[in-house]
Design an enzyme around this catalytic site. Structure first.
Site, PDB file in Angstrom:
ATOM      1  N   SER A 245       0.858  -1.189   0.000  1.00  0.00           N
ATOM      2  CA  SER A 245       0.000   0.000   0.000  1.00  0.00           C
ATOM      3  C   SER A 245       0.886   1.229   0.000  1.00  0.00           C
ATOM      4  O   SER A 245       2.049   1.178   0.422  1.00  0.00           O
ATOM      5  CB  SER A 245      -0.891   0.011   1.248  1.00  0.00           C
ATOM      6  OG  SER A 245      -1.545   1.261   1.396  1.00  0.00           O
TER       7      SER A 245
ATOM      8  N   TYR B 203      -2.977  -0.750  10.239  1.00  0.00           N
ATOM      9  CA  TYR B 203      -2.896  -1.125   8.824  1.00  0.00           C
ATOM     10  C   TYR B 203      -1.523  -0.783   8.262  1.00  0.00           C
ATOM     11  O   TYR B 203      -0.879  -1.612   7.601  1.00  0.00           O
ATOM     12  CB  TYR B 203      -4.006  -0.402   8.050  1.00  0.00           C
ATOM     13  CG  TYR B 203      -4.013  -0.640   6.563  1.00  0.00           C
ATOM     14  CD1 TYR B 203      -4.186  -1.915   6.043  1.00  0.00           C
ATOM     15  CD2 TYR B 203      -3.888   0.429   5.673  1.00  0.00           C
ATOM     16  CE1 TYR B 203      -4.219  -2.122   4.668  1.00  0.00           C
ATOM     17  CE2 TYR B 203      -3.926   0.228   4.309  1.00  0.00           C
ATOM     18  CZ  TYR B 203      -4.085  -1.040   3.802  1.00  0.00           C
ATOM     19  OH  TYR B 203      -4.116  -1.250   2.446  1.00  0.00           O
TER      20      TYR B 203
END
Length: 275
Positions: A133, A146
């Site tokens: 990401s 996350y």
């Protein structure tokens, strides 16, 4: 013989789009997901095999891999895509939520990679592509858990790339920025919050406006990411990281092009509002 890709997390979003993209490019696709019976997009066909796989159940991996190899003869590429985003205030995030985030995003990726390595070593080639990401390189507020899982994936893949090069196995990382999928809606449904933490109320309201502005600017599509994955799967160079999205690259350039203080000042100007 057509090449074969094994993909985790294909029930929606990037995984689903990638399965469709590779099938259209005449690759064989093993599309795995936790609940195949709940989706009606990907279907078994000449070039597609849909299999049940939960990355939190490594005891099932060898059986699924054996089915895939028996069906298509071999696997050329593993795409580690399965994952989700645990967003919210760190102080409001439970231990259970933290452990599950790492169980899916990090440990599941490690275990399926380990399970496929003997096959890649036996055929003396293969590629492991992992979706991380943008927040695995450039962090923002309210994604601490996350981001931590994605930073860990970045380190895992970078280190792994050196040792697997000795086995003629490539490692690639795909770093999406803002992507137009149902990911944002999914993260909102399990956003970590605690009404008792009223000290954060003003900050959460301000960040809600900031993120609305970021998301309203659009972004790449799942198909864009799939095209980048296809490029990486066919790229025999030593490129490790592939950035997807014009919103992400400038922030990475800032991080790479100046001091850490300069980089932090840029992000604080957006994410640390003046009182």
């Amino acid at each position: 013989m057509n090449k074969t890709i094994f993909i985790t997390g294909t029930s929606s979003g990037i995984g689903q789009a990638t399965a469709q993209y590779f099938e259209a490019q005449e690759w064989n696709v093993i599309a795995t997901m936790r609940s195949p019976e709940k989706q009606n997009i990907l279907k078994n066909s000449e070039r597609m095999l849909v299999l049940k796989l939960d990355v939190e159940k490594p005891e099932t991996f060898n059986e699924v891999i054996e089915k895939a190899i028996a069906h298509f003869g071999k696997i050329d590429v593993l795409l580690n895509n399965a994952g989700y985003g645990q967003h919210g205030l760190f102080e409001a995030t439970t231990s259970e939520q933290i452990h599950r985030q790492f169980s899916v995003n990090l440990f599941g990726t490690m275990e399926i990679t380990r399970a496929l390595l003997p096959h890649f070593r036996a055929q003396k080639n293969g590629s492991i592509i992992t979706i991380t990401s943008g927040v695995g390189r450039v962090t923002v507020p309210l994604v601490s858990i996350y981001a931590a899982s994605k930073f860990a994936l970045e380190g895992f893949c970078e280190s792994l790339s050196f040792e697997l090069a000795s086995q003629n196995i490539q490692v690639k990382i795909i770093e999406p920025g803002n992507i137009a999928t149902n990911f944002e809606q999914t993260t909102k449904s399990n956003f970590a919050a605690d009404e008792a933490l009223t000290d954060y109320s003003d900050y959460l309201k301000k960040m809600d406006e900031v993120f609305k502005g970021i998301y309203s600017g659009g972004g790449s599509t799942a198909a864009d990411v799939a095209a980048t994955i296809f490029k990486a799967a066919n790229d025999e160079s030593n490129v490790l990281r592939y950035v997807v999205g014009s919103d992400l690259q400038p922030l990475i350039d800032i991080r790479n092009g100046g001091t850490d203080e300069q980089y932090m000042d840029v992000l604080r100007s957006t994410f640390v509002p003046e009182n």
